[in-house]
Design an enzyme around this catalytic site. Structure first.
Site, PDB file in Angstrom:
ATOM      1  CG  ASP A 156      24.384  -4.857   3.291  1.00 40.29           C
ATOM      2  OD1 ASP A 156      23.570  -4.312   3.657  1.00 40.29           O
ATOM      3  OD2 ASP A 156      25.332  -5.216   3.815  1.00 40.29           O
ATOM      4  CG  HIS A 161      23.369  -7.152   6.206  1.00 41.60           C
ATOM      5  ND1 HIS A 161      24.541  -6.509   6.070  1.00 41.60           N
ATOM      6  CD2 HIS A 161      23.090  -7.585   7.300  1.00 41.60           C
ATOM      7  CE1 HIS A 161      24.972  -6.277   7.252  1.00 41.60           C
ATOM      8  NE2 HIS A 161      24.063  -6.957   8.188  1.00 41.60           N
ATOM      9  CB  SER A 199      26.020  -7.309  10.677  1.00 38.71           C
ATOM     10  OG  SER A 199      25.042  -6.269  10.855  1.00 38.71           O
TER      11      SER A 199
END
Length: 328
Positions: A264, A296, A164
């Protein structure tokens, strides 16, 4: 009247609450696990502080249970996620993930804790990560301050990875390495980069981003919060394909793995990055792995599920695969 902790300035839910006196309340990502020996994997870990003097920056180093302790093993420089505002290497999700990944891949990993926004807005996280990477590379001649790195790390096989926001930092480090004109006096020979569910974004929606408007609005708010000096979601640091940025041609590594998840909202940015890198003229090998039916950072929440194990195995194989002769 003086401000108190009860006076809220703003909220970025469900992540943080900011008060008028400057206090930041983190609403998640605050749990921690001490370094030590993991009973399930046999991986050992320890914390090293004072990486960037007079700051909270530190690293947690993970060493697999080696049968041959004289053999050098690949070095993984890892950066945790959390939107630049949450988590540490000691957060259970990241600590346990690194134990699993290090055990599977037989690498020595250095997990970095950088100073976080909003107290420390960008570019501080980039600068701290860059400084930590230089500290790690300073061991390349075997005479650095940390014996694990001196004794076990193969500095000819260095990988960068993050999840991320951590993947965002990793991309920007690779750009800095590839485009740096500085004589660092260090061996910055990065073999590969693994970007897991990378946080890339942009002002104009692409793919499925406009389908979930509430979630899009949440992501839209993140970059202006963590980078108030340049709150544009087309800042090249968050939108690598934005006009006026450095582009991808000079990416400072030889292999890239992009991992995305089907549900995601950032998935399409990952695919766009993969496709753009492949046609950019960058002289390396890029590949992509998509996990069906997951969202995610799904793997961090359940390392025992089949798809998390598959993802970890895929990343481990990326670390251990030989380069084609033309790229050696």
């Amino acid at each position: 009247m003086a401000s108190t902790n009860n006076e809220i300035e703003y909220e970025f839910l469900p992540f943080i609450r900011a008060y008028k006196n400057g206090h930041i309340e983190r609403l998640m990502g605050t749990d921690s696990i001490p370094a030590g020996i993991d009973p399930q994997t046999g991986v050992s870990s320890k914390d090293v502080t004072n990486i960037v003097p007079e700051t909270e920056v530190y690293v947690r180093i993970f060493l697999p249970n080696l049968s041959n302790k004289s053999k050098k093993i690949p070095l993984l420089f890892y950066i945790h996620g959390g939107g630049f505002i949450l988590s540490t290497p000691a957060f259970p999700n990241y600590h346990n993930y690194l134990n699993a990944l290090v055990s599977e891949s037989q690498v020595i990993a250095v997990s970095v804790h950088y100073r976080r926004a909003p107290e420390h807005p960008l570019p501080i996280a980039y600068e701290d990560s860059w400084a930590a990477l230089q500290w790690v590379i300073s061991h390349s001649k075997g005479d650095g301050p940390e014996e694990w790195l001196n004794n076990y790390a193969d500095f000819g096989r260095i990988f960068l990875s993050g999840e991320s926001a951590g993947a965002n930092i990793v991309h920007n480090l690779a750009i800095a390495i590839g485009n740096s004109e500085l004589d660092l006096g260090l061996n910055m020979n990065i073999l590969g980069v693994a970007l897991v569910h990378p946080y890339f974004w942009g002002s104009d929606p692409i793919g499925s981003e406009a389908v979930d408007l509430d979630r899009k609005a949440l992501v839209d708010r993140l970059w202006p919060l963590v980078c108030p000096s340049n709150p544009d979601n087309d800042d090249p640091r968050v939108n690598p394909l934005a006009e006026g940025g450095p582009g991808l041609t000079g990416l400072g590594c030889r292999r890239v793995l992009v991992c995305v998840a089907e549900k995601d909202i950032m998935k399409d940015r990952g695919w766009f990055y993969f496709q753009a890198l492949g046609r950019s003229g960058w002289m390396g090998v890029v590949e992509i792995h998509e996990t069906d039916g997951e969202d995610h950072a799904f793997h961090l929440h359940d390392l025992q599920c089949a798809k998390a194990k598959e993802l970890i195995s895929r990343i481990a194989a990326f670390f251990n695969r030989d380069m084609p002769p033309m790229f050696r």
